[in-house]
Design an enzyme around this catalytic site. Structure first.
Site, PDB file in Angstrom:
ATOM      1  CB  SER A 108      -2.741  11.054   7.756  1.00  0.00           C
ATOM      2  OG  SER A 108      -2.878  11.348   6.807  1.00  0.00           O
ATOM      3  CB  SER A 109      -1.231   8.348   3.487  1.00  0.00           C
ATOM      4  OG  SER A 109      -1.977   9.318   2.852  1.00  0.00           O
ATOM      5  CB  CYS A 110      -0.493  13.719   4.761  1.00  0.00           C
ATOM      6  SG  CYS A 110      -0.959  14.021   6.357  1.00  0.00           S
ATOM      7  CE1 TYR A 137      -4.744  15.179  10.799  1.00  0.00           C
ATOM      8  CE2 TYR A 137      -3.636  14.521   8.941  1.00  0.00           C
ATOM      9  CZ  TYR A 137      -4.596  14.213   9.886  1.00  0.00           C
ATOM     10  OH  TYR A 137      -5.474  13.088   9.814  1.00  0.00           O
ATOM     11  CE  LYS A 141      -4.016  12.168  12.867  1.00  0.00           C
ATOM     12  NZ  LYS A 141      -4.676  11.537  13.862  1.00  0.00           N
ATOM     13  CG  HIS A 180     -10.482  15.062   2.744  1.00  0.00           C
ATOM     14  ND1 HIS A 180     -11.029  14.842   3.969  1.00  0.00           N
ATOM     15  CD2 HIS A 180      -9.031  14.955   2.980  1.00  0.00           C
ATOM     16  CE1 HIS A 180     -10.079  14.853   4.992  1.00  0.00           C
ATOM     17  NE2 HIS A 180      -8.633  14.944   4.296  1.00  0.00           N
TER      18      HIS A 180
HETATM   19  O1  GFB Z   1      -8.517  15.787  -0.950  1.00  0.00           O
HETATM   20  P1  GFB Z   1      -7.668  16.977  -0.578  1.00  0.00           P
HETATM   21  O2  GFB Z   1      -8.494  18.046  -0.180  1.00  0.00           O
HETATM   22  O3  GFB Z   1      -6.435  16.510   0.193  1.00  0.00           O
HETATM   23  O4  GFB Z   1      -7.244  17.153  -1.922  1.00  0.00           O
HETATM   24  P2  GFB Z   1      -4.929  16.051  -0.008  1.00  0.00           P
HETATM   25  C1  GFB Z   1      -6.598  16.281  -3.018  1.00  0.00           C
HETATM   26  C2  GFB Z   1      -6.481  16.995  -4.357  1.00  0.00           C
HETATM   27  O5  GFB Z   1      -7.766  17.183  -5.160  1.00  0.00           O
HETATM   28  C3  GFB Z   1      -5.877  18.376  -4.454  1.00  0.00           C
HETATM   29  C4  GFB Z   1      -7.862  18.365  -5.553  1.00  0.00           C
HETATM   30  O6  GFB Z   1      -5.023  18.176  -5.437  1.00  0.00           O
HETATM   31  C5  GFB Z   1      -6.967  18.991  -4.572  1.00  0.00           C
HETATM   32  O7  GFB Z   1      -6.603  20.627  -5.175  1.00  0.00           O
HETATM   33  N1  GFB Z   1      -9.234  19.024  -5.432  1.00  0.00           N
HETATM   34  C6  GFB Z   1      -9.827  19.436  -6.722  1.00  0.00           C
HETATM   35  C7  GFB Z   1     -10.024  19.306  -4.696  1.00  0.00           C
HETATM   36  N2  GFB Z   1     -11.092  19.594  -6.353  1.00  0.00           N
HETATM   37  C8  GFB Z   1     -11.352  19.781  -5.076  1.00  0.00           C
HETATM   38  C9  GFB Z   1     -12.352  20.242  -4.319  1.00  0.00           C
HETATM   39  O8  GFB Z   1     -13.396  20.660  -4.718  1.00  0.00           O
HETATM   40  N3  GFB Z   1     -11.909  20.392  -2.902  1.00  0.00           N
HETATM   41  C10 GFB Z   1     -11.015  19.708  -2.299  1.00  0.00           C
HETATM   42  N4  GFB Z   1     -10.712  19.538  -1.066  1.00  0.00           N
HETATM   43  N5  GFB Z   1      -9.898  19.375  -3.221  1.00  0.00           N
HETATM   44  C11 GFB Z   1      -5.332  15.956   2.514  1.00  0.00           C
HETATM   45  C12 GFB Z   1      -4.295  16.685   3.589  1.00  0.00           C
HETATM   46  O9  GFB Z   1      -4.390  16.226   1.420  1.00  0.00           O
HETATM   47  O10 GFB Z   1      -5.290  14.580   2.561  1.00  0.00           O
HETATM   48  C13 GFB Z   1      -4.545  16.265   4.834  1.00  0.00           C
HETATM   49  O11 GFB Z   1      -4.456  18.000   3.602  1.00  0.00           O
HETATM   50  C14 GFB Z   1      -4.721  14.471   5.023  1.00  0.00           C
HETATM   51  O12 GFB Z   1      -3.810  16.382   5.747  1.00  0.00           O
HETATM   52  C15 GFB Z   1      -5.839  14.155   3.688  1.00  0.00           C
HETATM   53  O13 GFB Z   1      -3.625  13.878   4.733  1.00  0.00           O
HETATM   54  C16 GFB Z   1      -5.861  12.601   3.976  1.00  0.00           C
HETATM   55  O14 GFB Z   1      -5.041  14.630  -0.371  1.00  0.00           O
HETATM   56  O15 GFB Z   1      -4.055  16.979  -0.958  1.00  0.00           O
END
Ligand code: GFB
Length: 311
Positions: A108-110, A137, A141, A180
């Site tokens: 993953s890119s994280c 996570y 990875k 996500h």
């Molecule tokens: O996609 P996301 O949950 O994961 O959130 P990450 C990306 C951004 O979208 C964050 C915002 O800044 C969130 O605060 N966001 C806005 C939301 N509205 C929402 C919503 O309704 N739901 C969610 N989920 N986010 C993950 C990692 O990071 O990316 C994992 O935690 C993995 O480990 C994955 O690497 C690909 O991009 O921040």
């Protein structure tokens, strides 16, 4: 005696990535072998080893993982570190032990540092502190990457590790607590449109930037790398451009034809400020993505509308 025919095992075939890899393989005439969760618990070492002995796969796509969005990662750190370490350790070890000829591990890119220079090259690995919301996570990875490299060095096992950017597409998780951002916003805008709600809540400030790759492009890249890449260095798979969460929300509002407002909830975490992959390495091998973001979101929205009653 083992057969010389290719038997392809896709671990995690019900997930977003595994199901896309299965679709891609089937469309190219390969029928993958899969194992239902009720039949094989990938966190149990002896069960995994017995399964590999019985089925003798020759190629493995390791797409099984505990995955989730920022809130799921932040609130279930034990599940994320335990399940990912267990699954990947068991599958990589059993694959090597049973004589698999090649394994592809999905990272993953994280795994890259929170403040890595953008776009992030493969060389950024272990060059700085991780983003705290998903370090459990990410650490798992990174261990998977190192395991692939170690088994290659010590045993000559052809294991490669690929690092996809944020993914989306049909079959995604649309649960608002664990998903996500992209599927979460599709659901939120769809439901807001249906209930004629005045606004939709978008977590964080809307300023973080993310890169989104359609899962069918990812599957295409994985099959391409299985055929064309045999190196211990990790390799990025990205779309090439990023957008802010605010811009993404506006785009999804447009696709879903919702007429209300966006409300940014800054009590929710932003996570890492920017995550854009440098894809020079895979591009130089001759692969590039084909699905545009708007087109990909339209297809994913259509899938969601069609499937929402079953989700
Ligand atoms: O996609 P996301 O949950 O994961 O959130 P990450 C990306 C951004 O979208 C964050 C915002 O800044 C969130 O605060 N966001 C806005 C939301 N509205 C929402 C919503 O309704 N739901 C969610 N989920 N986010 C993950 C990692 O990071 O990316 C994992 O935690 C993995 O480990 C994955 O690497 C690909 O991009 O921040």
């Amino acid at each position: 005696m083992r057969s010389t025919a290719v038997t392809v095992f896709v671990a995690g075939h019900n997930g977003l990535v595994g199901s896309a890899i299965c679709r891609k393989l089937r469309s190219s005439g390969v029928q993958p072998v899969v194992a239902e969760r009720s039949e094989l618990d990938l966190t149990r070492q002896s069960a995994v080893e017995a399964w590999f002995e019985e089925h003798s796969p020759t190629e493995v796509y390791l797409a099984a993982a505990r995955v989730g969005g920022i809130h799921a990662n932040n609130s279930s750190p034990a599940d994320f570190i335990f399940e990912n370490l267990a699954i990947q350790t068991n599958v990589i070890h059993a694959a090597w032990k049973s004589g698999v000829s090649k394994l592809l591990f999905l990272g993953s890119s994280c795994i890259y540092p929170k403040l890595a220079p953008q776009p992030m090259t493969e060389d950024c690995l272990l060059d700085g502190k991780l983003e705290p919301t998903n370090e459990w996570y990410a650490v798992a990875k990174i261990a998977g990457i190192k395991m692939c490299q170690a088994y290659r060095r010590q045993y000559g096992f052809n294991a490669i590790s690929v690092m996809p950017t944020n993914l989306y597409g049909p079959g995604d998780n649309f649960d608002l607590e664990t998903s996500h951002v992209l599927p979460a916003l599709i659901r939120k805008f769809h439901e807001a449109k249906q209930s004629a709600a005045a606004s939709v809540s978008v977590w964080g400030t809307g300023n973080p930037r993310r890169e989104f790759l359609h899962v069918d492009d990812l599957a295409d890249a994985c099959v391409f790398l299985m055929r064309n890449y045999d190196d211990e260095d990790i390799i990025n798979i990205g779309w090439g451009k990023d957008i802010s969460i605010g811009e993404l929300a506006a785009l999804i509002r447009d696709v879903t034809e919702y007429g209300g407002e966006l409300e940014f909830d800054s009590s929710k975490p932003d996570g890492t400020p920017r995550k854009l992959l440098d894809t020079s390495r895979i591009n130089a091998l001759g692969w590039s993505p084909g699905i545009g973001l708007r087109e990909g979101i339209e297809g994913t929205y259509a899938w969601f509308v069609d499937s929402v009653d079953r989700l």
